[in-house]
Write a protein that holds these residues in place. Structure first.
Motif, PDB file in Angstrom:
ATOM      1  N   VAL A 121       0.841  -1.200   0.000  1.00  0.00           N
ATOM      2  CA  VAL A 121       0.000   0.000   0.000  1.00  0.00           C
ATOM      3  C   VAL A 121       0.872   1.244   0.000  1.00  0.00           C
ATOM      4  O   VAL A 121       0.642   2.188  -0.766  1.00  0.00           O
ATOM      5  CB  VAL A 121      -0.953   0.002   1.214  1.00  0.00           C
ATOM      6  N   ASP A 122       1.878   1.259   0.852  1.00  0.00           N
ATOM      7  CA  ASP A 122       2.794   2.399   0.927  1.00  0.00           C
ATOM      8  C   ASP A 122       3.468   2.646  -0.424  1.00  0.00           C
ATOM      9  O   ASP A 122       3.651   3.807  -0.838  1.00  0.00           O
ATOM     10  CB  ASP A 122       3.867   2.116   1.989  1.00  0.00           C
ATOM     11  N   TYR A 123       3.842   1.572  -1.104  1.00  0.00           N
ATOM     12  CA  TYR A 123       4.511   1.716  -2.403  1.00  0.00           C
ATOM     13  C   TYR A 123       3.577   2.365  -3.419  1.00  0.00           C
ATOM     14  O   TYR A 123       3.983   3.277  -4.148  1.00  0.00           O
ATOM     15  CB  TYR A 123       4.980   0.352  -2.903  1.00  0.00           C
ATOM     16  N   ARG A 124       2.338   1.916  -3.450  1.00  0.00           N
ATOM     17  CA  ARG A 124       1.382   2.503  -4.393  1.00  0.00           C
ATOM     18  C   ARG A 124       1.182   3.992  -4.099  1.00  0.00           C
ATOM     19  O   ARG A 124       1.139   4.819  -5.013  1.00  0.00           O
ATOM     20  CB  ARG A 124       0.051   1.745  -4.331  1.00  0.00           C
ATOM     21  N   LEU A 125       1.043   4.329  -2.834  1.00  0.00           N
ATOM     22  CA  LEU A 125       0.857   5.733  -2.469  1.00  0.00           C
ATOM     23  C   LEU A 125       2.055   6.586  -2.868  1.00  0.00           C
ATOM     24  O   LEU A 125       1.907   7.765  -3.202  1.00  0.00           O
ATOM     25  CB  LEU A 125       0.605   5.848  -0.963  1.00  0.00           C
ATOM     26  N   SER A 126       3.238   5.974  -2.882  1.00  0.00           N
ATOM     27  CA  SER A 126       4.450   6.733  -3.211  1.00  0.00           C
ATOM     28  C   SER A 126       4.574   7.020  -4.705  1.00  0.00           C
ATOM     29  O   SER A 126       5.307   7.943  -5.087  1.00  0.00           O
ATOM     30  CB  SER A 126       5.693   5.967  -2.728  1.00  0.00           C
ATOM     31  N   VAL A 127       3.899   6.244  -5.543  1.00  0.00           N
ATOM     32  CA  VAL A 127       4.023   6.448  -6.988  1.00  0.00           C
ATOM     33  C   VAL A 127       2.707   6.881  -7.647  1.00  0.00           C
ATOM     34  O   VAL A 127       2.602   6.914  -8.867  1.00  0.00           O
ATOM     35  CB  VAL A 127       4.572   5.176  -7.693  1.00  0.00           C
ATOM     36  N   LEU A 128       1.716   7.217  -6.837  1.00  0.00           N
ATOM     37  CA  LEU A 128       0.480   7.807  -7.344  1.00  0.00           C
ATOM     38  C   LEU A 128       0.552   9.318  -7.152  1.00  0.00           C
ATOM     39  O   LEU A 128       0.879   9.796  -6.058  1.00  0.00           O
ATOM     40  CB  LEU A 128      -0.738   7.255  -6.597  1.00  0.00           C
ATOM     41  N   GLN A 129       0.220  10.061  -8.200  1.00  0.00           N
ATOM     42  CA  GLN A 129       0.214  11.523  -8.105  1.00  0.00           C
ATOM     43  C   GLN A 129      -1.191  12.092  -8.002  1.00  0.00           C
ATOM     44  O   GLN A 129      -1.381  13.169  -7.440  1.00  0.00           O
ATOM     45  CB  GLN A 129       0.938  12.129  -9.309  1.00  0.00           C
ATOM     46  N   ASP A 130      -2.170  11.377  -8.527  1.00  0.00           N
ATOM     47  CA  ASP A 130      -3.557  11.832  -8.493  1.00  0.00           C
ATOM     48  C   ASP A 130      -4.061  11.758  -7.043  1.00  0.00           C
ATOM     49  O   ASP A 130      -4.118  10.674  -6.467  1.00  0.00           O
ATOM     50  CB  ASP A 130      -4.400  10.939  -9.401  1.00  0.00           C
ATOM     51  N   PRO A 131      -4.430  12.889  -6.433  1.00  0.00           N
ATOM     52  CA  PRO A 131      -4.854  12.866  -5.028  1.00  0.00           C
ATOM     53  C   PRO A 131      -6.097  12.021  -4.784  1.00  0.00           C
ATOM     54  O   PRO A 131      -6.249  11.432  -3.706  1.00  0.00           O
ATOM     55  CB  PRO A 131      -5.102  14.343  -4.698  1.00  0.00           C
ATOM     56  N   ARG A 132      -6.984  11.938  -5.773  1.00  0.00           N
ATOM     57  CA  ARG A 132      -8.190  11.117  -5.594  1.00  0.00           C
ATOM     58  C   ARG A 132      -7.835   9.636  -5.604  1.00  0.00           C
ATOM     59  O   ARG A 132      -8.411   8.844  -4.851  1.00  0.00           O
ATOM     60  CB  ARG A 132      -9.214  11.454  -6.677  1.00  0.00           C
ATOM     61  N   ALA A 133      -6.877   9.261  -6.436  1.00  0.00           N
ATOM     62  CA  ALA A 133      -6.418   7.873  -6.450  1.00  0.00           C
ATOM     63  C   ALA A 133      -5.785   7.508  -5.113  1.00  0.00           C
ATOM     64  O   ALA A 133      -6.064   6.455  -4.527  1.00  0.00           O
ATOM     65  CB  ALA A 133      -5.424   7.666  -7.584  1.00  0.00           C
ATOM     66  N   LYS A 134      -4.937   8.388  -4.609  1.00  0.00           N
ATOM     67  CA  LYS A 134      -4.283   8.143  -3.328  1.00  0.00           C
ATOM     68  C   LYS A 134      -5.302   8.047  -2.197  1.00  0.00           C
ATOM     69  O   LYS A 134      -5.177   7.204  -1.293  1.00  0.00           O
ATOM     70  CB  LYS A 134      -3.272   9.253  -3.034  1.00  0.00           C
ATOM     71  N   ALA A 135      -6.330   8.886  -2.249  1.00  0.00           N
ATOM     72  CA  ALA A 135      -7.344   8.880  -1.192  1.00  0.00           C
ATOM     73  C   ALA A 135      -8.108   7.565  -1.163  1.00  0.00           C
ATOM     74  O   ALA A 135      -8.433   7.044  -0.083  1.00  0.00           O
ATOM     75  CB  ALA A 135      -8.311  10.046  -1.395  1.00  0.00           C
ATOM     76  N   VAL A 136      -8.404   7.003  -2.333  1.00  0.00           N
ATOM     77  CA  VAL A 136      -9.136   5.742  -2.406  1.00  0.00           C
ATOM     78  C   VAL A 136      -8.286   4.598  -1.850  1.00  0.00           C
ATOM     79  O   VAL A 136      -8.769   3.754  -1.086  1.00  0.00           O
ATOM     80  CB  VAL A 136      -9.579   5.459  -3.862  1.00  0.00           C
ATOM     81  N   VAL A 137      -7.015   4.553  -2.231  1.00  0.00           N
ATOM     82  CA  VAL A 137      -6.123   3.495  -1.730  1.00  0.00           C
ATOM     83  C   VAL A 137      -5.961   3.614  -0.214  1.00  0.00           C
ATOM     84  O   VAL A 137      -6.040   2.615   0.517  1.00  0.00           O
ATOM     85  CB  VAL A 137      -4.754   3.560  -2.433  1.00  0.00           C
ATOM     86  N   ALA A 138      -5.760   4.825   0.279  1.00  0.00           N
ATOM     87  CA  ALA A 138      -5.605   5.027   1.717  1.00  0.00           C
ATOM     88  C   ALA A 138      -6.887   4.670   2.466  1.00  0.00           C
ATOM     89  O   ALA A 138      -6.847   4.103   3.564  1.00  0.00           O
ATOM     90  CB  ALA A 138      -5.215   6.476   2.004  1.00  0.00           C
ATOM     91  N   HIS A 139      -8.031   4.970   1.854  1.00  0.00           N
ATOM     92  CA  HIS A 139      -9.309   4.698   2.518  1.00  0.00           C
ATOM     93  C   HIS A 139      -9.567   3.205   2.654  1.00  0.00           C
ATOM     94  O   HIS A 139      -9.986   2.740   3.721  1.00  0.00           O
ATOM     95  CB  HIS A 139     -10.455   5.360   1.743  1.00  0.00           C
TER      96      HIS A 139
END
Length: 253
Positions: free
Chosen positions: A63-81
Motif C-alpha cells: 500500500v505504501d509503495y502505491r501511495l508513493s508512486v500515485l500523483q492523483d490525489p483522488r487515487a491516493k485517497a481511495v487506496v488510503a481509505h
C-alpha cells in the motif's frame, strides 16, 4: 475497434517511462470475447501483480509503495481509505509471513483511466484451493446520484470479480469449446460469497459523476491474486486461480 484489449492497459502510476504494446490477433481458431470489462480485468491483474513485485523488490509495504508512486490525489485517497477500512498496517507487510497459507492483498484501478477510482483489499486462505474470507472496497465516483445503487453495483462487481478470479474459464477440447453448462463453466456459489464491505469516498457535488458500473471487478481480481501470492509464497500468473493451479505450485514446493 480492437475488442477493448487496451482498456486499463496504461498504468495510472507516475512512472517516467511507459511502453504499451497492443498485439491484436484478428484471426483465431475459436472466436473469443469478454463477458464484462473487456481488457480491463486482465490488464489490472497484470499491472497490480507487477506493482506488488516492485514493492517487494523495493522492500516497501504494497500500500505504501502505491501511495508513493500515485500523483492523483483522488487515487491516493481511495487506496488510503480502503487500507483504513481493512485496518491494513501501512509500513510493514500485514498478516502472517509469506507462504503460510494466509494472505492479504490490495488492488487498484481507475476504470478505463477515466471512470471511477476503485481500490480493494482481500483476505484469503489457501490449502488445496483458495477461499476468500473478507473483501473491502472503496470507490470515488464523483457526484453520486443514488448512493445505495452505487454501493450495490460495487458489491456486485466484487462478487463477480471473485468468481472470475477463482472459477471462471472457458474450456477447450479438440472439438472447440467444451464449456456448455454450469458444471463445465463453474461460477461462484452463494455459499462461497464472503463478507463484502463497500464505501464511497469523496462524493462531492462539485465533481462530475464517474461511471461505476465495472469499476470493482479488476481491482478485486488483482487483490485476490496478490493475497494468494502472499499465502503461497509463489505467484500464479494465469486465471482462474483454480485448485489445479494451486496444487501445481504446492507440489513444486
Amino acid at each position: 475497434n480492437g475488442g477493448g484489449g487496451t482498456r486499463n492497459g496504461e498504468p495510472l502510476y507516475a512512472f517516467p517511462a511507459k511502453r504499451i504494446i497492443h498485439h491484436l490477433v484478428a484471426e483465431t481458431p475459436v472466436r473469443t470475447s469478454s463477458l464484462r470489462g473487456l481488457g480491463a480485468t486482465i490488464n489490472v491483474f497484470a499491472i497490480e501483480s507487477a506493482m506488488d513485485e516492485l514493492a517487494e523488490r523495493a522492500g516497501i509495504d504494497p500500500v505504501d509503495y502505491r501511495l508513493s508512486v500515485l500523483q492523483d490525489p483522488r487515487a491516493k485517497a481511495v487506496v488510503a481509505h480502503v487500507a483504513k477500512m481493512a485496518q491494513w498496517e501501512i509500513g510493514r507487510r500485514p498478516g502472517l509471513p509469506v507462504g503460510t497459507g494466509t494472505g492479504r492483498g490490495v488492488g487498484f484501478a481507475m476504470y478505463k483511466n477515466r471512470a471511477a477510482y476503485c481500490a480493494v483489499v482481500a483476505d484469503v486462505e489457501v490449502d488445496e484451493a483458495v477461499r476468500v474470507g473478507k473483501i473491502w472496497c472503496a470507490a470515488d465516483a464523483g457526484l453520486v446520484i443514488n448512493p445505495d445503487g452505487a454501493l450495490n453495483q460495487l458489491e456486485g462487481g466484487v462478487i463477480q470479480g471473485i468468481s472470475w478470479a477463482l472459477k471462471e474459464g472457458v474450456r477447450l477440447d479438440s472439438a472447440g469449446i467444451s464449456s456448455r453448462d454450469w458444471e463445465s463453466y463453474p461460477v461462484l456459489r452463494f455459499s462461497e460469497v464472503p463478507e463484502v464491505f463497500c464505501e464511497l469516498v469523496g462524493a462531492d457535488a462539485e465533481l462530475p459523476p464517474l461511471g461505476i458500473g465495472e469499476a470493482s471487478g479488476g481491482p478485486t481480481v488483482a487483490a485476490i491474486g496478490n493475497a494468494v501470492a502472499q499465502a503461497l509464497g509463489a505467484r500464479l500468473r494465469d486465471l482462474p486461480l483454480s485448485r489445479e493451479r494451486v496444487m501445481d505450485v504446492l507440489l513444486k514446493g
